[in-house]
Design a protein around this motif. Structure first.
Motif, mmCIF file in Angstrom:
data_model
loop_
_atom_site.group_PDB
_atom_site.id
_atom_site.type_symbol
_atom_site.label_atom_id
_atom_site.label_comp_id
_atom_site.label_asym_id
_atom_site.label_seq_id
_atom_site.Cartn_x
_atom_site.Cartn_y
_atom_site.Cartn_z
ATOM 1 N N UNK A 1 -6.533 0.754 -7.896
ATOM 2 C CA UNK A 1 -6.556 -0.568 -8.537
ATOM 3 C C UNK A 1 -5.812 -1.576 -7.675
ATOM 4 N N UNK A 2 -4.701 -1.167 -7.096
ATOM 5 C CA UNK A 2 -3.935 -2.064 -6.224
ATOM 6 C C UNK A 2 -4.746 -2.436 -4.988
ATOM 7 N N UNK A 3 -5.429 -1.473 -4.407
ATOM 8 C CA UNK A 3 -6.236 -1.734 -3.212
ATOM 9 C C UNK A 3 -7.384 -2.681 -3.546
ATOM 10 N N UNK A 4 -8.027 -2.487 -4.706
ATOM 11 C CA UNK A 4 -9.124 -3.381 -5.112
ATOM 12 C C UNK A 4 -8.608 -4.802 -5.320
ATOM 13 N N UNK B 1 2.289 -7.971 3.909
ATOM 14 C CA UNK B 1 2.243 -8.539 2.558
ATOM 15 C C UNK B 1 1.285 -7.746 1.673
ATOM 16 N N UNK B 2 0.150 -7.377 2.235
ATOM 17 C CA UNK B 2 -0.835 -6.602 1.477
ATOM 18 C C UNK B 2 -0.250 -5.248 1.066
ATOM 19 N N UNK B 3 0.440 -4.591 1.985
ATOM 20 C CA UNK B 3 1.048 -3.292 1.691
ATOM 21 C C UNK B 3 2.080 -3.440 0.577
ATOM 22 N N UNK B 4 2.917 -4.467 0.663
ATOM 23 C CA UNK B 4 3.946 -4.683 -0.357
ATOM 24 C C UNK B 4 3.315 -5.043 -1.703
ATOM 25 N N UNK B 5 2.299 -5.883 -1.680
ATOM 26 C CA UNK B 5 1.606 -6.250 -2.915
ATOM 27 C C UNK B 5 0.965 -5.016 -3.560
ATOM 28 N N UNK B 6 0.302 -4.200 -2.760
ATOM 29 C CA UNK B 6 -0.320 -2.986 -3.289
ATOM 30 C C UNK B 6 0.731 -2.050 -3.872
ATOM 31 N N UNK B 7 1.873 -1.931 -3.201
ATOM 32 C CA UNK B 7 2.939 -1.054 -3.706
ATOM 33 C C UNK B 7 3.448 -1.553 -5.055
ATOM 34 N N UNK B 8 3.735 -2.858 -5.144
ATOM 35 C CA UNK B 8 4.244 -3.416 -6.394
ATOM 36 C C UNK B 8 3.203 -3.343 -7.511
ATOM 37 N N UNK B 9 1.953 -3.624 -7.162
ATOM 38 C CA UNK B 9 0.880 -3.558 -8.153
ATOM 39 C C UNK B 9 0.734 -2.135 -8.671
#
Length: 116
Positions: free
Chosen positions: A34-37, A49-57
């Motif tokens: 879901x985070x990757x999508x 930023x994408x990696x951090x956003x995916x981790x937090x999501x």
């Protein structure tokens, strides 16, 4: 199976433990997917930023799933308690009816025996 084989004697507990691990692994994978999508649509993010956003999501998604499971488990326990209470009341009523029926049958038999 015996405890010497490294498996618990209680197969139901073993089954529940394995199922719990599988459910947790599935939830983690669903959270990551879901985070990757979600992040895929934000092409303006840098890679870090994408990696951090995916981790937090994923963390938030997993927390929501855990909270949902806990609410479901709590409600299941509440319903179990309610159903057990109703079952005990019905069982008591059935027993009372059975005892009353037996008492009436004995009384009728006594009346018939005395009359004969």
């Amino acid at each position: 199976m015996t405890a010497m084989e490294g498996l618990p004697v209680d197969l139901r507990a073993f089954h529940n433990e394995v199922e719990g691990h599988l459910l947790a692994a599935t939830a983690h994978e669903e959270s990551r997917n879901a985070a990757a999508r979600f992040a895929a649509g934000l092409d303006w993010l840098s890679e870090s930023q994408r990696v951090e956003l995916e981790r937090q999501f994923a963390v938030e998604h997993l927390a929501l799933a855990r909270a949902s499971w806990q609410r479901t488990a709590r409600r299941g326990e509440e319903l179990r308690g309610e159903y057990e209470q109703v079952y005990r009341a019905l069982r008591a009523r059935l027993l009372a009816g059975l005892l009353l029926t037996v008492a009436l049958l004995v009384a009728v038999d006594l009346v018939v025996l005395v009359a004969v």
